[in-house]
Design a protein around this motif. Sequence first.
Motif, PDB file in Angstrom:
ATOM      1  N   ILE A   1       0.832  -1.207   0.000  1.00 57.27           N
ATOM      2  CA  ILE A   1       0.000   0.000   0.000  1.00 57.27           C
ATOM      3  C   ILE A   1       0.865   1.254   0.000  1.00 57.27           C
ATOM      4  N   PHE A   2       1.974   1.210   0.714  1.00 54.49           N
ATOM      5  CA  PHE A   2       2.886   2.350   0.822  1.00 54.49           C
ATOM      6  C   PHE A   2       4.123   2.056  -0.017  1.00 54.49           C
ATOM      7  N   PRO A   3       4.703   3.089  -0.645  1.00 53.77           N
ATOM      8  CA  PRO A   3       5.880   2.838  -1.495  1.00 53.77           C
ATOM      9  C   PRO A   3       7.057   2.258  -0.712  1.00 53.77           C
ATOM     10  N   GLN A   4       7.799   1.426  -1.398  1.00 51.80           N
ATOM     11  CA  GLN A   4       9.011   0.869  -0.811  1.00 51.80           C
ATOM     12  C   GLN A   4      10.106   1.938  -0.805  1.00 51.80           C
ATOM     13  N   PRO A   5      11.046   1.831   0.121  1.00 56.79           N
ATOM     14  CA  PRO A   5      12.144   2.812   0.147  1.00 56.79           C
ATOM     15  C   PRO A   5      12.946   2.769  -1.150  1.00 56.79           C
ATOM     16  N   ALA A   6      13.523   3.910  -1.492  1.00 57.03           N
ATOM     17  CA  ALA A   6      14.378   3.980  -2.680  1.00 57.03           C
ATOM     18  C   ALA A   6      15.661   3.184  -2.448  1.00 57.03           C
ATOM     19  N   PHE A   7      16.177   3.259  -1.217  1.00 55.30           N
ATOM     20  CA  PHE A   7      17.368   2.510  -0.837  1.00 55.30           C
ATOM     21  C   PHE A   7      17.608   2.655   0.654  1.00 55.30           C
ATOM     22  N   LYS A   8      18.640   1.958   1.136  1.00 56.44           N
ATOM     23  CA  LYS A   8      19.050   2.094   2.533  1.00 56.44           C
ATOM     24  C   LYS A   8      20.280   2.972   2.583  1.00 56.44           C
ATOM     25  N   GLN A   9      20.287   3.858   3.569  1.00 51.71           N
ATOM     26  CA  GLN A   9      21.428   4.748   3.751  1.00 51.71           C
ATOM     27  C   GLN A   9      21.840   4.654   5.216  1.00 51.71           C
ATOM     28  N   GLY A  10      23.029   4.145   5.452  1.00 55.95           N
ATOM     29  CA  GLY A  10      23.502   3.995   6.821  1.00 55.95           C
ATOM     30  C   GLY A  10      22.621   3.076   7.642  1.00 55.95           C
ATOM     31  N   GLY A  11      22.036   2.061   7.011  1.00 59.46           N
ATOM     32  CA  GLY A  11      21.176   1.113   7.705  1.00 59.46           C
ATOM     33  C   GLY A  11      19.735   1.578   7.866  1.00 59.46           C
ATOM     34  N   SER A  12      19.411   2.771   7.398  1.00 58.54           N
ATOM     35  CA  SER A  12      18.052   3.301   7.507  1.00 58.54           C
ATOM     36  C   SER A  12      17.392   3.368   6.134  1.00 58.54           C
ATOM     37  N   ASN A  13      16.083   3.145   6.125  1.00 53.52           N
ATOM     38  CA  ASN A  13      15.329   3.279   4.879  1.00 53.52           C
ATOM     39  C   ASN A  13      15.224   4.744   4.493  1.00 53.52           C
ATOM     40  N   VAL A  14      15.334   4.998   3.198  1.00 54.95           N
ATOM     41  CA  VAL A  14      15.257   6.356   2.666  1.00 54.95           C
ATOM     42  C   VAL A  14      14.341   6.335   1.442  1.00 54.95           C
ATOM     43  N   TRP A  15      13.427   7.305   1.391  1.00 59.81           N
ATOM     44  CA  TRP A  15      12.494   7.435   0.282  1.00 59.81           C
ATOM     45  C   TRP A  15      12.778   8.712  -0.483  1.00 59.81           C
ATOM     46  N   LEU A  16      12.379   8.736  -1.735  1.00 57.88           N
ATOM     47  CA  LEU A  16      12.333   9.988  -2.467  1.00 57.88           C
ATOM     48  C   LEU A  16      11.048  10.689  -2.038  1.00 57.88           C
ATOM     49  N   LEU A  17      11.160  11.949  -1.673  1.00 58.31           N
ATOM     50  CA  LEU A  17       9.998  12.703  -1.212  1.00 58.31           C
ATOM     51  C   LEU A  17       8.895  12.704  -2.264  1.00 58.31           C
ATOM     52  N   ARG A  18       9.266  12.747  -3.536  1.00 59.12           N
ATOM     53  CA  ARG A  18       8.250  12.766  -4.598  1.00 59.12           C
ATOM     54  C   ARG A  18       7.406  11.499  -4.579  1.00 59.12           C
ATOM     55  N   ASP A  19       7.994  10.336  -4.226  1.00 56.26           N
ATOM     56  CA  ASP A  19       7.219   9.096  -4.147  1.00 56.26           C
ATOM     57  C   ASP A  19       6.201   9.155  -3.012  1.00 56.26           C
TER      58      ASP A  19
END
Length: 74
Positions: free
Chosen positions: A43-61
């Motif tokens: 239902i919610f977009p998957q993270p763009a990638f992991k950065q330093g062990g944390s999930n990171v999304w593109l704000l536009r997504d």
Amino acid sequence: MSTQAADPLTMYIDQHRLVTTDDILNLTGFSRSTIDRWRAKGIFPQPAFKQGGSNVWLLRDVHRWLETRISNGG
């Protein structure tokens, strides 16, 4: 209020801004477990990638997802 278009660099930065889970929680008001559950269900977009062990999304997504929820009545 200005009708002048943003410069290309500002537009690029906004389109590629990265946000963390905490940013998303603050933006949406939803809990971490709700976001995780929605991710698992697709239902919610998957993270763009992991950065330093944390999930990171593109704000536009995240914005696209919010706009879809709003247009569909929540």
